[in-house]
Design a protein around this motif. Structure first.
Motif, short mmCIF file in Angstrom:
data_model
loop_
_atom_site.label_atom_id
_atom_site.label_comp_id
_atom_site.label_asym_id
_atom_site.label_seq_id
_atom_site.Cartn_x
_atom_site.Cartn_y
_atom_site.Cartn_z
N VAL A 238 -47.98 -11.80 -65.59
CA VAL A 238 -47.96 -12.22 -67.00
C VAL A 238 -48.28 -11.05 -67.93
O VAL A 238 -47.67 -10.87 -68.99
CB VAL A 238 -48.95 -13.37 -67.24
N GLY A 295 -55.75 -20.68 -75.78
CA GLY A 295 -54.45 -20.15 -76.18
C GLY A 295 -54.34 -20.06 -77.69
O GLY A 295 -53.83 -19.06 -78.24
N CYS A 299 -54.54 -16.39 -79.77
CA CYS A 299 -53.38 -16.04 -80.61
C CYS A 299 -53.88 -15.46 -81.93
O CYS A 299 -53.31 -14.49 -82.46
CB CYS A 299 -52.51 -17.26 -80.86
N LEU A 420 -57.01 -17.73 -68.59
CA LEU A 420 -55.61 -18.18 -68.56
C LEU A 420 -55.10 -18.42 -69.98
O LEU A 420 -53.95 -18.07 -70.31
CB LEU A 420 -55.49 -19.44 -67.72
N SER A 424 -52.16 -16.19 -71.70
CA SER A 424 -50.99 -16.89 -72.26
C SER A 424 -50.78 -16.50 -73.71
O SER A 424 -49.64 -16.33 -74.17
CB SER A 424 -51.17 -18.40 -72.14
N ALA A 427 -49.04 -13.25 -74.01
CA ALA A 427 -47.60 -13.38 -73.75
C ALA A 427 -46.88 -13.91 -74.98
O ALA A 427 -45.80 -13.43 -75.34
CB ALA A 427 -47.38 -14.31 -72.55
#
Length: 470
Positions: A238, A295, A299, A420, A424, A427
């Motif tokens: 990832v 997540g 961000c 995780l 993410s 990504a």
């Protein structure tokens, strides 16, 4: 429904720490817990110094971050299982000793490869702290006859504060002393944490003495190896840490996952009891909600600095200051969230926090109109509110949902869920900001964050506290 103050298990014959002694005990646990997020964030300001000192390119020097990241994510559940099986206090002190020795030697590292090796050992040592601390909370709070919510909140505050203070502290240390200081600062901190836990916390419960061969068999070494391989391959793929090997790494992750599942379902003493985990729906929902929530958070935490520097023209130092309101509100708000859990219960607080996360994510759309410093600071302060609420609620929800004998590994998996979510987010940022970190592209990021926040709210809505056995 209140789900706090669950249990206590300490050694027979140890004296009660009492409410007054509980504070210093938890402070020692927090000091050890803070080392992992502190070292994961403050190293970022040293990349230029590493490049210059070892004559490296930026792709190579980022391994000083990646090595720590991968080891931390993979080892948290492993260290949690060790805490459950061999004693949380024993593991905590061992981890701090590893940190102290590693960091004392790393200041003299003659090559960048050895610096990365030191970072792996640092990650291994610091990974013991959080799951061990959570595993010890039960004994401490039961003996002090208080709720577990506030100590867990303090541990969560340590995680938040460490990540926030890291870049500031790292900048001062590197600017004055150079990169070796980033290692050496852990020596007194690790010693203080180990000494505090040694003197202020109850002894581990007595363990049955067994032959070394039996201990190795019961520790499920093959399962641990497969679990580690699965996570390392997946996260490396990832992150794109090895160019050209992404698909091979993804395949390796799938093969390791299949082998891990096959092994754990057949092992009499599995590292991770998949059948028990599968039956514990509340715990799975906590992990899922926490991963999705992170997540959203990362961000903003990772994406906004890029937006502010590329589109706003802010310097890294100013960006660091603008990001501080997020962490500051999180730290200040955590005690209030802990009190709310004691009064209204985990689920109610989790729902409120998740709903406020949806609102905060939506308000970040205003940055498509203006990225003036005052606007950024206010919006990030508002984002800190759901962060502190959901973080402490997820920690308490995990603690209430896990079996007492599995609290260490359960806490480790919760930390892996955080990683995780963070990975993410990187990504997503890579895809959205690929053409450039502009306000227009930030307008694409916000709906993604709002969508993830809505998923967090939905997971919180279906979560119910696990019926605990006495």
């Amino acid at each position: 429904m209140n789900t706090t103050g669950r249990r206590g298990s300490g050694s027979p014959g140890t004296s009660s720490p009492g409410p007054r002694r509980l504070g210093p005990s938890v402070a020692a646990l927090c000091l050890g817990t803070v080392l992992n997020p502190l070292n994961s964030s403050m190293i970022a300001v040293a990349l230029v110094d590493f490049q210059r000192h070892f004559a490296l390119d930026i792709a190579t020097v980022t391994w000083v971050i990646t090595s720590f990241y991968l080891c931390s994510a993979a080892m948290q559940p492993v260290m949690g299982r060790f805490a459950d099986r061999f004693g949380a206090k024993r593991l905590f002190i061992t981890g701090m000793a590893l940190v102290v020795v590693t960091c004392a030697l790393a200041t003299f590292a003659p090559s960048f490869a050895l610096v990365c090796v030191a970072r792996v050992f640092m990650a291994l040592g610091t990974a013991t702290a959080y799951p061990s601390a959570v595993a010890m909370v039960g004994a401490l709070t039961a003996r002090a006859q208080v709720s577990s919510t506030r100590p867990l909140g303090m541990i969560q505050m340590a995680n938040t504060a460490g990540a926030a203070v890291g870049p500031v502290l790292g900048g001062v240390l590197v600017g004055v002393f150079g990169w070796p200081a980033l290692f050496f600062v852990n020596v007194p901190l690790g010693l203080a944490a180990a000494a505090g836990v040694l003197w202020l916390t109850p002894a581990d419960p007595p363990r049955e003495r067994k032959p070394l061969r039996t201990i190795v068999i019961e520790s499920d070494v093959p399962g641990i190896v497969l679990f580690t391989a699965m996570l390392v391959c997946a996260l490396t793929a990832v992150l794109g840490a090895i160019p050209g090997a992404t698909w091979w790494l993804a395949a390796g992750a799938l093969v390791s996952m299949a082998a891990f599942g096959w092994r754990e379902l057949r092992c009499p003493t599995p590292f991770l009891d998949l059948r028990m985990l599968g039956r514990n729906r509340p715990l799975i929902l906590v992990y899922a909600a926490f991963a999705v929530f992170n997540g959203v958070y990362y961000c903003a935490f990772y994406g906004l600095p890029e937006l502010l520097q590329q589109s706003g023209g802010y310097s890294p130092a100013v960006v660091g200051l603008l990001m501080l309101p997020l962490a500051a509100v999180s730290v200040v708000g955590t005690p209030f969230a802990a009190r709310a859990i004691d009064r209204w219960g985990v689920r109610t607080v989790m729902l409120v926090g998740s709903a406020s996360l949806v609102a905060a994510a939506g308000l970040l759309w205003l940055l498509t109109l203006s990225i003036a410093g005052a606007v950024v600071a206010v919006l990030l302060a508002l984002t800190g509110i759901p962060y502190c609420i959901v973080s402490i609620a997820a920690n308490q929800g995990m603690y209430a949902s896990a079996r007492p004998e599995d609290s260490g590994v359960a806490a480790g998996i919760l930390q892996t869920s955080r990683y995780l979510g963070a990975i993410s987010a990187t990504a997503v940022i890579g895809v959205v900001f690929g053409p450039g970190a502009t306000q227009e592209h930030w307008g694409v990021m916000v709906p993604v964050m709002v969508g993830l926040a809505v998923v967090t709210l939905a997971l919180a809505a279906v979560w119910r506290p696990r019926e605990r056995q006495a």
